[in-house]
Enzyme design. Structure first.
Site, PDB file in Angstrom:
ATOM      1  N   ILE A   1     -45.354  24.569  44.316  1.00 21.29           N
ATOM      2  CA  ILE A   1     -45.930  24.564  42.970  1.00 21.29           C
ATOM      3  C   ILE A   1     -44.863  24.943  41.940  1.00 21.29           C
ATOM      4  O   ILE A   1     -44.767  24.338  40.869  1.00 21.29           O
ATOM      5  CB  ILE A   1     -47.133  25.535  42.919  1.00 21.29           C
ATOM      6  CG1 ILE A   1     -48.277  24.988  43.779  1.00 21.29           C
ATOM      7  CG2 ILE A   1     -47.591  25.771  41.484  1.00 21.29           C
ATOM      8  CD1 ILE A   1     -49.421  25.971  44.027  1.00 21.29           C
TER       9      ILE A   1
ATOM     10  N   ASP B   1     -35.607  38.802  44.676  1.00 21.85           N
ATOM     11  CA  ASP B   1     -36.849  39.110  45.380  1.00 21.85           C
ATOM     12  C   ASP B   1     -37.760  39.796  44.362  1.00 21.85           C
ATOM     13  O   ASP B   1     -37.400  40.848  43.816  1.00 21.85           O
ATOM     14  CB  ASP B   1     -36.523  40.033  46.568  1.00 21.85           C
ATOM     15  CG  ASP B   1     -37.762  40.364  47.395  1.00 21.85           C
ATOM     16  OD1 ASP B   1     -38.876  40.401  46.827  1.00 21.85           O
ATOM     17  OD2 ASP B   1     -37.602  40.605  48.598  1.00 21.85           O
TER      18      ASP B   1
ATOM     19  N   ASN C   1     -44.795  33.110  39.739  1.00 23.18           N
ATOM     20  CA  ASN C   1     -45.517  32.224  40.657  1.00 23.18           C
ATOM     21  C   ASN C   1     -45.274  32.522  42.135  1.00 23.18           C
ATOM     22  O   ASN C   1     -46.064  32.097  42.984  1.00 23.18           O
ATOM     23  CB  ASN C   1     -45.100  30.774  40.308  1.00 23.18           C
ATOM     24  CG  ASN C   1     -45.435  29.783  41.384  1.00 23.18           C
ATOM     25  OD1 ASN C   1     -46.598  29.401  41.534  1.00 23.18           O
ATOM     26  ND2 ASN C   1     -44.441  29.374  42.169  1.00 23.18           N
TER      27      ASN C   1
ATOM     28  N   SER D   1     -55.199  32.335  41.999  1.00 20.78           N
ATOM     29  CA  SER D   1     -55.700  31.378  43.007  1.00 20.78           C
ATOM     30  C   SER D   1     -57.212  31.304  42.884  1.00 20.78           C
ATOM     31  O   SER D   1     -57.854  32.249  42.408  1.00 20.78           O
ATOM     32  CB  SER D   1     -55.347  31.881  44.406  1.00 20.78           C
ATOM     33  OG  SER D   1     -56.014  31.114  45.392  1.00 20.78           O
TER      34      SER D   1
ATOM     35  N   TYR E   1     -54.709  38.622  50.682  1.00 23.71           N
ATOM     36  CA  TYR E   1     -54.406  37.544  49.728  1.00 23.71           C
ATOM     37  C   TYR E   1     -55.467  37.491  48.638  1.00 23.71           C
ATOM     38  O   TYR E   1     -55.162  37.465  47.448  1.00 23.71           O
ATOM     39  CB  TYR E   1     -54.327  36.211  50.469  1.00 23.71           C
ATOM     40  CG  TYR E   1     -53.906  35.039  49.612  1.00 23.71           C
ATOM     41  CD1 TYR E   1     -52.564  34.780  49.378  1.00 23.71           C
ATOM     42  CD2 TYR E   1     -54.851  34.186  49.034  1.00 23.71           C
ATOM     43  CE1 TYR E   1     -52.162  33.701  48.592  1.00 23.71           C
ATOM     44  CE2 TYR E   1     -54.460  33.109  48.247  1.00 23.71           C
ATOM     45  CZ  TYR E   1     -53.110  32.863  48.035  1.00 23.71           C
ATOM     46  OH  TYR E   1     -52.728  31.799  47.255  1.00 23.71           O
TER      47      TYR E   1
ATOM     48  N   LYS F   1     -54.859  38.291  44.628  1.00 23.38           N
ATOM     49  CA  LYS F   1     -55.031  37.283  43.579  1.00 23.38           C
ATOM     50  C   LYS F   1     -56.084  37.717  42.552  1.00 23.38           C
ATOM     51  O   LYS F   1     -55.957  37.422  41.361  1.00 23.38           O
ATOM     52  CB  LYS F   1     -55.392  35.932  44.208  1.00 23.38           C
ATOM     53  CG  LYS F   1     -54.258  35.342  45.051  1.00 23.38           C
ATOM     54  CD  LYS F   1     -53.008  35.093  44.217  1.00 23.38           C
ATOM     55  CE  LYS F   1     -51.920  34.360  44.974  1.00 23.38           C
ATOM     56  NZ  LYS F   1     -50.727  34.056  44.170  1.00 23.38           N
TER      57      LYS F   1
HETATM   58  P1  NDP Z   1     -44.545  27.849  48.852  1.00 25.07           P
HETATM   59  O1  NDP Z   1     -44.524  28.703  50.057  1.00 25.07           O
HETATM   60  O2  NDP Z   1     -44.369  26.373  49.003  1.00 25.07           O
HETATM   61  O3  NDP Z   1     -43.454  28.358  47.787  1.00 25.07           O
HETATM   62  C1  NDP Z   1     -43.355  29.716  47.467  1.00 25.07           C
HETATM   63  C2  NDP Z   1     -41.924  30.034  47.124  1.00 25.07           C
HETATM   64  O4  NDP Z   1     -41.866  31.435  46.777  1.00 25.07           O
HETATM   65  C3  NDP Z   1     -40.980  29.830  48.317  1.00 25.07           C
HETATM   66  O5  NDP Z   1     -39.795  29.170  47.902  1.00 25.07           O
HETATM   67  C4  NDP Z   1     -40.701  31.253  48.753  1.00 25.07           C
HETATM   68  O6  NDP Z   1     -39.426  31.407  49.365  1.00 25.07           O
HETATM   69  C5  NDP Z   1     -40.769  32.006  47.430  1.00 25.07           C
HETATM   70  N1  NDP Z   1     -40.939  33.435  47.637  1.00 25.07           N
HETATM   71  C6  NDP Z   1     -41.657  34.052  48.614  1.00 25.07           C
HETATM   72  N2  NDP Z   1     -41.537  35.379  48.519  1.00 25.07           N
HETATM   73  C7  NDP Z   1     -40.739  35.619  47.448  1.00 25.07           C
HETATM   74  C8  NDP Z   1     -40.241  36.787  46.849  1.00 25.07           C
HETATM   75  N3  NDP Z   1     -40.527  37.999  47.341  1.00 25.07           N
HETATM   76  N4  NDP Z   1     -39.435  36.686  45.770  1.00 25.07           N
HETATM   77  C9  NDP Z   1     -39.117  35.472  45.275  1.00 25.07           C
HETATM   78  N5  NDP Z   1     -39.548  34.311  45.800  1.00 25.07           N
HETATM   79  C10 NDP Z   1     -40.351  34.379  46.878  1.00 25.07           C
HETATM   80  O7  NDP Z   1     -45.932  28.194  48.134  1.00 25.07           O
HETATM   81  P2  NDP Z   1     -46.794  27.410  47.022  1.00 25.07           P
HETATM   82  O8  NDP Z   1     -45.925  26.648  46.137  1.00 25.07           O
HETATM   83  O9  NDP Z   1     -47.927  26.757  47.710  1.00 25.07           O
HETATM   84  O10 NDP Z   1     -47.404  28.665  46.253  1.00 25.07           O
HETATM   85  C11 NDP Z   1     -46.913  29.119  45.008  1.00 25.07           C
HETATM   86  C12 NDP Z   1     -47.927  30.098  44.442  1.00 25.07           C
HETATM   87  O11 NDP Z   1     -49.182  29.418  44.310  1.00 25.07           O
HETATM   88  C13 NDP Z   1     -48.196  31.321  45.315  1.00 25.07           C
HETATM   89  O12 NDP Z   1     -48.400  32.448  44.487  1.00 25.07           O
HETATM   90  C14 NDP Z   1     -49.494  30.950  46.029  1.00 25.07           C
HETATM   91  O13 NDP Z   1     -50.214  32.086  46.427  1.00 25.07           O
HETATM   92  C15 NDP Z   1     -50.197  30.195  44.916  1.00 25.07           C
HETATM   93  N6  NDP Z   1     -51.258  29.306  45.371  1.00 25.07           N
HETATM   94  C16 NDP Z   1     -51.012  28.324  46.288  1.00 25.07           C
HETATM   95  C17 NDP Z   1     -52.042  27.503  46.704  1.00 25.07           C
HETATM   96  C18 NDP Z   1     -51.832  26.437  47.726  1.00 25.07           C
HETATM   97  O14 NDP Z   1     -52.842  25.921  48.248  1.00 25.07           O
HETATM   98  N7  NDP Z   1     -50.616  26.045  48.048  1.00 25.07           N
HETATM   99  C19 NDP Z   1     -53.411  27.650  46.165  1.00 25.07           C
HETATM  100  C20 NDP Z   1     -53.540  28.699  45.175  1.00 25.07           C
HETATM  101  C21 NDP Z   1     -52.501  29.493  44.805  1.00 25.07           C
HETATM  102  P3  NDP Z   1     -39.343  31.555  50.987  1.00 25.07           P
HETATM  103  O15 NDP Z   1     -40.155  30.469  51.575  1.00 25.07           O
HETATM  104  O16 NDP Z   1     -37.901  31.444  51.290  1.00 25.07           O
HETATM  105  O17 NDP Z   1     -39.947  32.898  51.330  1.00 25.07           O
END
Ligand code: NDP
Length: 258
Positions: free
Chosen positions: A23, A69, A96, A148, A163, A167
């Site tokens: 996203i 982070d 995000n 979410s 989770y 949220k």
């Molecule tokens: P992804 O896992 O595809 O992307 C999340 C990104 O955040 C990854 O690149 C990850 O890196 C990074 N990340 C994780 N932990 C940290 C941290 N501590 N500091 C900085 N970056 C971090 O997830 P989505 O794109 O699906 O989700 C994005 C947001 O949308 C989240 O908040 C999720 O909860 C929310 N969301 C998603 C939904 C879905 O169905 N996909 C529905 C509703 C909400 P790495 O992988 O290397 O850890």
């Protein structure tokens, strides 16, 4: 100036956490297409650089890739300093980054609970706080937090109490910041997506097998796509949403309607 032109983000400076993929990447691409310079912030710096290069090639804007982070205050602070030091100001922030863990409540360890709350809720607080400090000094800015639909409903069948709680916290945090900063030019809103096809869902060993069941439950019979969240974020980051603050936007294809 027409409404579409007013919605453009030309010259705006924005950071996106969790921007390397999913996203975050999709919304960063929309910000870039609308004219903004973007800092892609992620723990995965290799992927963040790839995304920043891809968007720079596609749109020709200035792109930064920064490793931070969101759970570590010093890293969030220095990331924000780097963005403002390079770009000169901060117009919008998309807080995000988030993770999901599917573990029955009675089996969840303290460390697992803390990890989800730390990234999803404390991480949003720390990044919104860092962005807010800059924006309050400037007297303008827009913060968008990713909540979410799980803030509104309890997803089934997967157990994900941390989770869901994190949220729900993001929404009330968003409203609290919006009220605190309303008279000082800083707006704070959240988006609440339904199931979206990203690594988090499509490639998660615990979630992937559930997709068919979710689709059966979904009024539209499908998950959302990351690009279906782009326009709301462009709207919130820009200058046509100046009376919009403290709001949560549920974008879930009517999943939470019944
Ligand atoms: P992804 O896992 O595809 O992307 C999340 C990104 O955040 C990854 O690149 C990850 O890196 C990074 N990340 C994780 N932990 C940290 C941290 N501590 N500091 C900085 N970056 C971090 O997830 P989505 O794109 O699906 O989700 C994005 C947001 O949308 C989240 O908040 C999720 O909860 C929310 N969301 C998603 C939904 C879905 O169905 N996909 C529905 C509703 C909400 P790495 O992988 O290397 O850890």
């Amino acid at each position: 100036m027409g409404i579409i032109e007013k919605m453009r983000l030309d010259g705006k400076k924005i950071f996106v956490t969790g921007g390397a993929r999913g996203i975050g990447k999709s919304v960063a691409a929309a910000f870039a297409e609308a004219g903004a310079d973007i800092a892609i912030v992620d723990v995965d710096i290799a992927e963040a650089k790839k995304t920043a290069d891809e968007l720079a090639d596609a749109y020709g804007n200035r792109m930064l890739a920064i490793k931070a982070d969101v759970t570590i205050p010093e890293e969030v602070h220095s990331m924000t300093e780097q963005v403002v030091g390079t770009f000169g100001r901060l117009d919008a922030a998309f807080c995000n980054a988030g993770i999901c863990m599917n573990i029955p409540a009675e089996e969840m360890t303290f460390e697992q609970w803390k990890k989800v709350i730390d990234i999803n809720l404390t991480g949003v607080f720390l990044t919104a706080q860092a962005a807010g400090r800059v924006m309050l000094r400037q007297g303008f800015g827009s913060i968008i937090n990713t909540a979410s639909m799980s803030a509104h409903i309890v997803n089934v069948p997967q157990p994900q109490c941390a989770y869901n709680a994190s949220k729900a916290g993001v929404i009330q945090l968003t409203k609290s910041l919006a009220v605190e900063w309303a008279k000082r030019g800083v707006r704070v809103n959240s988006i609440s997506p339904g199931y979206i096809g990203t690594e988090l869902t499509l490639n998660s060993p615990s979630l992937k097998p559930l997709i068919e069941q979710w689709n059966d439950m979904a009024p539209m019979g499908r998950m959302g796509r990351p690009e279906e969240l782009q326009s709301i974020c462009v709207y919130l980051a820009g200058d046509t949403s100046t009376f919009t603050t403290g709001s949560d936007f549920v974008i879930d294809g009517a999943f939470t309607c019944f």
